[in-house]
Write a protein that holds these residues in place. Structure first.
Motif, mmCIF file in Angstrom:
data_model
loop_
_atom_site.group_PDB
_atom_site.id
_atom_site.type_symbol
_atom_site.label_atom_id
_atom_site.label_comp_id
_atom_site.label_asym_id
_atom_site.label_seq_id
_atom_site.Cartn_x
_atom_site.Cartn_y
_atom_site.Cartn_z
ATOM 1 N N ALA A 1 -11.457 42.685 83.436
ATOM 2 C CA ALA A 1 -12.422 42.420 84.292
ATOM 3 C C ALA A 1 -12.611 43.830 85.171
ATOM 4 N N ARG A 2 -13.843 44.189 85.347
ATOM 5 C CA ARG A 2 -14.195 45.437 86.085
ATOM 6 C C ARG A 2 -13.992 45.169 87.664
ATOM 7 N N VAL A 3 -14.031 44.022 88.045
ATOM 8 C CA VAL A 3 -13.669 43.468 89.608
ATOM 9 C C VAL A 3 -12.953 42.286 89.594
ATOM 10 N N GLU B 1 -7.994 43.258 101.680
ATOM 11 C CA GLU B 1 -7.990 41.785 101.853
ATOM 12 C C GLU B 1 -7.533 40.998 100.900
ATOM 13 N N THR B 2 -7.871 41.330 99.572
ATOM 14 C CA THR B 2 -7.744 40.670 98.421
ATOM 15 C C THR B 2 -6.318 41.012 97.584
ATOM 16 N N GLY B 3 -6.274 42.526 97.586
ATOM 17 C CA GLY B 3 -5.294 43.009 96.647
ATOM 18 C C GLY B 3 -5.816 43.275 95.268
ATOM 19 N N THR B 4 -7.247 43.103 95.124
ATOM 20 C CA THR B 4 -7.893 43.635 93.670
ATOM 21 C C THR B 4 -8.346 44.846 93.709
ATOM 22 N N ARG B 5 -8.770 45.410 92.628
ATOM 23 C CA ARG B 5 -9.174 46.909 92.400
ATOM 24 C C ARG B 5 -10.118 47.322 93.354
ATOM 25 N N PHE B 6 -9.721 48.554 93.914
ATOM 26 C CA PHE B 6 -10.595 49.108 94.875
ATOM 27 C C PHE B 6 -11.772 49.839 94.350
ATOM 28 N N ARG B 7 -13.098 49.304 94.402
ATOM 29 C CA ARG B 7 -14.169 50.113 93.727
ATOM 30 C C ARG B 7 -13.894 50.422 92.236
ATOM 31 N N GLY C 1 -8.977 52.714 82.629
ATOM 32 C CA GLY C 1 -10.111 51.938 83.391
ATOM 33 C C GLY C 1 -11.048 50.939 82.403
ATOM 34 N N PRO C 2 -11.449 49.758 82.888
ATOM 35 C CA PRO C 2 -12.126 48.792 82.179
ATOM 36 C C PRO C 2 -13.471 49.200 81.625
#
Length: 485
Positions: free
Chosen positions: A126-128, A144-150, A211-212
């Protein structure tokens, strides 16, 4: 502990049981006395190193999230988290325990929380909302979430730096307490999950990232740089190793030459000569390339360090302050992307850039980073330690604070002009106001390797590191007896 984590630990413990003789799983090491001070250093220099190492360690301890282990790219400026900085943080925690700045249990808990977060974080295309894919991690993460930055890339080399820290913790935390057992199991599972073959989109090379939106980046690792450890870990994987003539293809891009009287394998910024050496002890071990040159990668970094110091002494561009105790170019912050006329000479300055000096290229705007000398202390302590002490003595609170050295400074830009980052002290120079995790890491780790060899000694008994080195064709020195009783 989540059900998934519990199953992970039970599974990985089976794997670790077969490696117990190598990793020391379940066996208590006797407490190790501190090593004697490095030969040739005066008491004042040893005291300085202790202060520097402690203060730099505190940056990782205070700035990383204790629940997730997410480490900021920089501070105190607001910042995304950096996966590479997390690898250096994981390396700092056992050092803090060994130096008794925190307890062993505190360090193990911080490591466990970090590794548990990484294991449970979403791996997806997923892209985000994802943290990584195929065992790799995005270069930067939302704090805050530890997911992909931008829209940053999934980074193969930053994943390797992360794994360097994880494997160090795996070998360091070798007690039988459940907390340390889980640390070992998590590190093992994280390493085994990485699919290095998937990153070989143009085999035998390994791609820089993915990158996705567009798939693998159109660039591969080839030629000497910070990816030395990446290729060793890729070859050492027991589950998804890189395939083919990975090492010989990568090293075929090496460039040899002479700079400032030092013959060596070239790469201009000093971080490329430091990062991999934080974890792997290259003293006395050689691959086919270094055997042919009658050298090793440790000696190569010594020569690169000396050549940069000589460059500063010669100071061909006439930057202010350069000399035997003021030197060191690496990737770091900078003041501004603009030119100014200073003392009748037009000077072009840059913000963040990979500064360096070698026969391969010279990128220099008068901006120096203490990390350049700090990450080289184990190679040339007689040159690097006096330089660091001179920097602090000369610039005081402008360059050194509670968390050690700021990332960069520039004595040439001393005009009262607007800058992108940091601040100008008129008549003195420009000084950064941030510390960066990927520059703090080499300082704390290499100071400890100079003082005790802790990281090197510990990872010499990690089977994955040993397997990777042997797969790359390294022989000699400590490696020939590694894993043997």
């Amino acid at each position: 502990m989540s059900e998934r984590s519990g199953l992970l630990v039970r599974f990985a413990c089976v794997v670790l049981a077969s490696l117990a003789g190598f990793l020391g799983a379940g066996c208590h090491r006797a407490p190790q006395p501190f090593a004697a001070p490095p030969a040739g250093l005066a008491p004042a220099q040893v005291a300085f190193l202790d202060t520097l190492e402690h203060d730099t360690f505190l940056w990782f301890w205070d700035k990383s999230d204790p629940r997730t282990g997410l480490t900021p790219d920089r501070a105190p400026s607001p910042s995304f988290a950096s996966v590479g900085a997390m690898g250096f943080a994981l390396t700092a925690y056992p050092i803090g325990a060994e130096r008794r700045w925190v307890t062993r249990a505190q360090a193990a808990e911080r490591v466990r929380n970090t590794l548990r977060f990484l294991w449970n974080a979403p791996q997806d295309t997923a892209r985000v909302g994802a943290t990584g894919y195929k065992g790799f991690y995005y270069h930067f993460l939302e704090p805050e979430t530890g997911t992909r930055f931008r829209d940053v890339e999934l980074s193969t080399v930053d994943t390797a730096l992360l794994l360097g820290g994880a494997l160090f913790c795996q070998s360091y935390f070798d007690h039988s307490e459940p907390l340390e057992v889980e640390v070992r199991a998590l590190a093992e599972s994280l390493y085994r999950r990485v699919d290095w073959g998937w990153a070989q989109v143009r085999p035998p090379s390994i791609a820089l990232g993915w990158g996705p939106e567009h798939g693998h980046l159109p660039y591969d690792w080839r030629g000497y740089d910070e990816a030395l450890i990446l290729h060793i870990l890729a070859l050492g994987s027991p589950t998804h190793p890189a395939k083919g003539r990975v090492w010989s293809h990568w090293s075929s891009g090496y460039r040899w030459g002479t700079f400032q009287g030092e013959a060596h394998l070239g790469f201009a910024p000093l971080f490329g000569h430091q990062y991999s050496h934080l974890w792997i002890d290259f003293r006395g071990i050689q691959d086919s390339t270094m055997r042919a040159q009658g050298s090793d990668y440790f000696e190569n970094s010594r020569r690169a360090t000396r050549s940069q110091r000589q460059y500063a002494i010669h100071n061909p561009s006439g930057f202010r302050g350069y000399g035997p105790q003021l030197w060191g170019l690496t990737a770091c912050d900078g003041p501004v992307d603009q030119s100014f006329t200073i003392e009748g000479r037009k000077r072009e300055f840059r913000t963040y850039a990979a500064r360096g000096a070698s026969f391969t290229e010279v990128t220099d705007d008068g901006t120096l980073s203490p990390a350049a000398a700090g990450g080289s202390v184990a190679f040339e302590p007689g040159l690097a330690v006096p330089a660091l002490m001179a920097m602090r003595a000369r610039f005081g609170a402008n360059i050194y604070n509670r968390y050690g050295f700021v990332d960069a400074f520039n004595p040439t830009l001393d005009l009262d002009v607007p800058v992108h980052h940091g601040r100008v002290v008129p008549g003195v120079g420009w000084f950064d106001t941030d510390q960066l995790g990927i520059d703090q890491g080499p300082i704390v780790g290499m100071v400890e390797n100079l003082r005790s060899g802790l990281v090197w000694r510990t990872l010499r008994r990690n089977p994955h590191v040993v397997r990777g080195l042997r797969a790359a064709g390294f022989t000699g020195g400590w490696l020939d007896s590694a894993g043997k009783r």
